[in-house]
Structure formats: structure tokens, C-alpha cells
Write a protein that holds these residues in place. Structure first.
Motif, short mmCIF file in Angstrom:
data_model
loop_
_atom_site.label_atom_id
_atom_site.label_comp_id
_atom_site.label_asym_id
_atom_site.label_seq_id
_atom_site.Cartn_x
_atom_site.Cartn_y
_atom_site.Cartn_z
N GLY A 1 -11.33 -10.72 1.70
CA GLY A 1 -12.75 -10.80 1.08
C GLY A 1 -12.50 -8.69 0.30
O GLY A 1 -11.26 -8.07 0.92
N GLU A 2 -13.54 -8.66 0.16
CA GLU A 2 -13.79 -7.87 -0.39
C GLU A 2 -14.17 -6.33 -0.18
O GLU A 2 -14.17 -5.86 -1.13
CB GLU A 2 -15.09 -8.08 -1.71
CG GLU A 2 -14.40 -9.56 -2.43
CD GLU A 2 -15.58 -9.83 -3.40
OE1 GLU A 2 -17.41 -8.90 -3.81
OE2 GLU A 2 -16.00 -10.51 -4.65
N GLN A 3 -14.23 -6.81 1.45
CA GLN A 3 -14.44 -5.09 1.96
C GLN A 3 -12.76 -4.70 2.59
O GLN A 3 -12.61 -3.62 2.90
CB GLN A 3 -14.69 -5.86 2.89
CG GLN A 3 -16.79 -6.28 2.24
CD GLN A 3 -17.75 -5.31 1.93
OE1 GLN A 3 -17.32 -4.04 2.36
NE2 GLN A 3 -17.45 -5.94 1.16
N LEU A 4 -11.38 -5.06 1.91
CA LEU A 4 -10.17 -5.12 2.14
C LEU A 4 -9.48 -3.83 0.85
O LEU A 4 -9.02 -4.65 -0.35
CB LEU A 4 -9.73 -5.94 2.99
CG LEU A 4 -9.98 -6.58 4.01
CD1 LEU A 4 -9.04 -7.88 4.11
CD2 LEU A 4 -9.27 -5.91 5.09
N TRP A 5 -9.79 -3.26 1.11
CA TRP A 5 -9.57 -2.38 -0.07
C TRP A 5 -7.57 -1.75 -0.26
O TRP A 5 -7.68 -0.92 0.25
CB TRP A 5 -10.21 -1.20 -1.17
CG TRP A 5 -11.89 -1.78 -1.20
CD1 TRP A 5 -11.95 -2.58 -1.62
CD2 TRP A 5 -12.91 -1.50 -0.10
NE1 TRP A 5 -13.44 -2.77 -1.87
CE2 TRP A 5 -13.62 -2.37 -0.59
CE3 TRP A 5 -13.25 -0.94 0.89
CZ2 TRP A 5 -15.26 -2.00 -0.10
CZ3 TRP A 5 -14.51 -0.56 1.82
CH2 TRP A 5 -15.60 -1.20 0.88
N GLY B 1 1.57 -13.23 -10.09
CA GLY B 1 0.96 -11.62 -10.77
C GLY B 1 0.49 -11.16 -10.84
O GLY B 1 -0.29 -9.94 -11.85
N ALA B 2 -0.13 -10.88 -9.55
CA ALA B 2 -1.38 -10.11 -9.16
C ALA B 2 -0.70 -8.98 -7.62
O ALA B 2 0.25 -9.34 -7.38
CB ALA B 2 -2.43 -10.70 -8.03
N PRO C 1 0.63 -0.44 -0.55
CA PRO C 1 1.15 -1.90 0.21
C PRO C 1 1.48 -1.72 1.69
O PRO C 1 1.62 -2.56 2.16
CB PRO C 1 1.19 -2.80 -0.41
CG PRO C 1 2.52 -1.63 -1.51
CD PRO C 1 1.90 -0.67 -1.85
N ALA C 2 1.98 -0.85 2.12
CA ALA C 2 2.51 -0.87 3.35
C ALA C 2 1.24 0.21 3.94
O ALA C 2 1.02 0.58 5.11
CB ALA C 2 3.83 0.31 3.18
N GLU D 1 -5.06 -7.23 -5.71
CA GLU D 1 -5.64 -7.88 -5.89
C GLU D 1 -5.67 -9.04 -5.75
O GLU D 1 -6.89 -9.73 -5.24
CB GLU D 1 -5.35 -7.64 -7.35
CG GLU D 1 -5.37 -6.48 -8.75
CD GLU D 1 -4.06 -6.61 -9.79
OE1 GLU D 1 -4.59 -6.33 -10.71
OE2 GLU D 1 -3.34 -7.21 -9.59
N TYR D 2 -4.57 -9.83 -4.76
CA TYR D 2 -4.60 -10.85 -4.47
C TYR D 2 -5.42 -10.85 -3.15
O TYR D 2 -5.41 -12.13 -2.31
CB TYR D 2 -2.98 -10.83 -3.77
CG TYR D 2 -2.33 -12.46 -3.19
CD1 TYR D 2 -2.34 -13.34 -3.91
CD2 TYR D 2 -2.34 -11.85 -1.96
CE1 TYR D 2 -2.51 -14.75 -3.48
CE2 TYR D 2 -2.41 -13.81 -1.25
CZ TYR D 2 -2.63 -14.85 -2.45
OH TYR D 2 -1.96 -16.32 -1.59
#
Length: 382
Positions: free
Chosen positions: A188-192, A176-177, A262-263, A181-182
Motif C-alpha cells: 500500500g502506498e500509504q505505508l511509508w 533488489g529493493a 525498517p524496524a 520500496e517493497y
């Protein structure tokens, strides 16, 4: 020379700093960072130059930059983790979890085909806008309806942009993400992959002068292949241009970054990308046996899109003409390069993680050896 570079390096890896400093002194970088972990320990964390040549904003310790196709290894890891968590086999047909995907002769496609660029959907068959690309569900639906360029599973060709939306649909349907988001939740929160938080101002990507973008050093690719690639890059109907320029985009555009492609949309620091590979190698994201199989060679040979030799594990690029590494790394490293010089690497044998993130987009066919030289320096110091 020291004025170009800041940061820390373990004395045993001083050669990496020497190589990094030289790249600035020789004008190869505008701004960049390099980070290395060995057996879980940070041994290199260096940065320098300018994050934005227009304003002369300096590159700081936490400066992030878009890493282009380095994103794919992160997205692939998300898909592999979801497959493991949900008991989905790599050789299971895509239609077992995405029934609509079986249209137009794609019913035999497997998750492994999506991960290894064998799906036969390297490019959209109609023009797609950057606005449309902000809706990953709609793009996935368009790909589900499309006829493949080749029979899935029989050949491989780089899915420069579609790779992300195909695997993103797998992640979305099981969690669902979105991929972004996943990834933030699990890696890790440093991967945007998506808009960075307020206060994070990514480095601005630029290009060198036109004369420095000529293909001057294609070694070790043979002349015939280089000539074929040159023709393809001049042909708007070629697979390589259709795969990489539709949707047409600029990653200096905040709306494109916010969409989280996402690529190619990962924004992070060198430290963040190297830490991702460090944690991956350490077994934090995938069980060791799963990762060992995923980094094993699945396909190798002439790439239908890139026209040179490429080699893939399950989503990870292996040393080949598409990712030339020094001999010391070529037997054991895996990872993914990004357009214009970025790279992220892991090595299960040597317990190494490396990331190089520049904002000046050079091309190794134009003599760019920045990442190669840094990787060579790391392995010489092991």
C-alpha cells in the motif's frame, strides 16, 4: 467531550468512540487516531487533538505519524512474502543467501531466528550514527561481521533496531529493493518506511511531563522484574539501552524519517495501519496457511533484552508481558506494539484489524492503558 474527536463509527461500536473521547477528556492524548475493520468492513475511523503542540496544528483525517516498532510487523510480513515467493525455508541457514553472515559463530542462524529475535545481535557492538543508518547495506555488513551475544537460536531478546536491518538485507538480496520500496509496492502506498511524499506532514511526537513517566502501574509484572528493568534503563551498558539507543535518533528529524529505518520508521495513519492488518487477515499478502503458521507461537519466556516475558510468532508479537491485551483478545490476536503507546493488531478468528496511533509517547508501565482500553472496547462490541 465530543469536541475532541471527529470521524465515523458504526453504531454497534459506539463504545469505542466513548473510550477514545474519554482519553482526550482525561488528558491522556495530545493527538491520536484509531481505526478498526471487522470482516473487511471499516467500523471505526476516529481522530482528534493536535498533530503538533508547538503550532496547535490539528490532527486531521489523513494525519500520519511515526509508529515506531509497529513497523516490525510490516517488515516481517515483507520478509515472509519474499520467502514464500522465492521458496526460502524459514529454517534455511542465513548463509544460504548471505554467505558473509556466517562469521563469528553465526553460521547456524536461520531466517526464523531473525524473525523471532533469536539471532543474538540485539545491539551494535560499536557506536553507529544516524547518518550511517541511512545506508542499510553498510549496517547489514557490520552485523554480518559481529559476534552474537548468545548462541543463535538458543535464547531470544528484543532486537529493537537491528531487527529491521537484518530482515531488510533478506528482502534486498532477493528483490533488489529496500523494505520501504517493497512495502509501498506490495502492501500500500500509504505505508511509508522512508520519506513520505510532498504534502504529507507527519504529526510531531512528544512526551508527557516527567512525573507522568514514572512506572506507577506495572501490573501484572512482578516487583522483582520491574526493579530489574528500572536498573537496566539506568545502565548505559545494559542490553536494553544499547539495543534501543544506538543509533541515537529523534523521529521528529526529517532525515531519520527519510532513511526509512525498517524496524521503527513506519509513518502512516491509523487507517493505513488498520487496513494493512485487514488485508493481511484477508489473505491479500500471504497465503492463509503461511500466515496461520507465522502467527503461531515460536518462542515465549524471559526476554534477554527486555527482562520481562515476551512471545513471538515469525515477526509478530503475541500477547504477553510485552503486549498486554484484554482476555477477550489475548487468545487470538497478534500484531506489534510501538514505543509510547501505538499498536497494530490482527485476529484471524474474529476477522478483526485494529490500529491506534498517538503522538504523545506514554508507556504502559506508567499506567498507560489507551490501546488496551480501545482493544477491550472493540472486542466487547463484536
Amino acid at each position: 467531550m465530543n469536541g475532541f474527536v471527529d470521524g465515523q463509527v458504526d453504531p454497534a461500536f459506539r463504545v469505542v468512540r466513548d473510550v477514545f473521547e474519554a482519553s482526550f477528556a482525561e488528558g491522556q492524548n495530545a493527538g491520536a487516531a484509531v481505526a478498526v475493520f471487522v470482516d473487511g468492513r471499516p467500523v471505526v475511523d476516529l481522530w482528534g487533538g493536535v498533530a503538533d503542540a508547538r503550532t496547535n496544528r490539528p490532527w486531521l483525517r489523513d494525519t500520519a505519524v511515526v509508529t515506531f516498532s509497529c513497523t516490525k510487523a510490516v517488515t516481517a510480513t515483507a520478509a515472509l512474502r519474499v520467502a514464500h515467493e522465492h521458496g526460502v525455508g524459514w529454517d534455511d541457514p542465513v548463509t544460504s543467501w548471505w554467505p558473509e553472515y556466517g562469521a563469528a559463530g553465526k553460521d547456524s542462524t536461520t531466517l526464523a531466528d531473525l524473525l523471532t529475535h533469536r539471532a543474538g545481535l540485539p545491539a551494535f557492538d560499536r557506536a553507529v550514527s544516524a547518518v550511517e543508518a541511512a545506508d542499510p547495506t553498510a549496517l547489514a555488513a557490520a552485523l554480518a561481521e559481529q559476534r552474537p551475544v548468545w548462541e543463535p537460536g538458543t535464547e531470544h531478546g528484543y532486537h529493537a533496531l537491528t531487527f529491521g536491518w537484518l530482515l531488510g538485507e533478506f528482502v534486498r538480496r532477493h528483490t533488489g529493493a529496500t523494505v520501504g520500496e517493497y512495502v509501498r509496492r506490495n502492501f500500500g502506498e500509504q505505508l511509508w518506511i522512508g520519506a513520505p511524499p510532498a504534502g504529507v506532514d507527519p504529526a510531531r511526537v512528544g512526551f508527557p511531563p516527567a512525573a507522568q513517566q514514572q512506572w506507577t502501574d506495572p501490573d501484572p509484572i512482578d516487583a522483582a522484574t520491574v526493579a530489574a528493568m528500572a536498573r537496566a534503563y539506568r545502565d548505559p551498558e545494559s542490553l536494553v539501552l544499547r539495543a534501543s539507543t544506538n543509533p541515537l535518533f529523534s523521529h521528529n528529524d526529517p532525515e531519520v524519517l527519510a532513511a526509512g529505518w525498517p524496524a521503527v520508521g513506519l509513518v502512516t495513519s491509523a487507517r493505513g495501519l488498520a487496513r494493512f492488518y485487514n488485508d493481511l487477515v484477508a489473505g491479500e499478502f500471504l497465503p492463509p496457511d503461511v500466515l496461520a503458521r507465522a502467527v503461531g507461537e515460536q518462542v515465549r519466556g524471559r526476554d534477554r533484552v527486555l527482562l520481562l516475558e515476551s512471545a513471538y510468532g515469525l515477526g509478530y508479537v503475541l500477547p504477553s508481558e510485552n503486549m498486554i491485551l484484554p482476555a477477550s483478545a489475548a487468545a487470538t490476536a497478534f500484531g506489534h506494539p510501538g514505543a509510547g503507546g501505538a499498536i497494530g493488531l490482527g485476529d484471524l478468528t474474529h476477522r478483526v484489524a485494529i490500529a491506534f496511533t498517538p503522538n504523545l509517547r506514554r508507556d504502559w508501565l506508567s499506567g498507560d492503558r489507551r490501546a488496551y482500553n480501545l482493544v477491550d472496547a472493540v472486542y466487547s462490541a463484536l
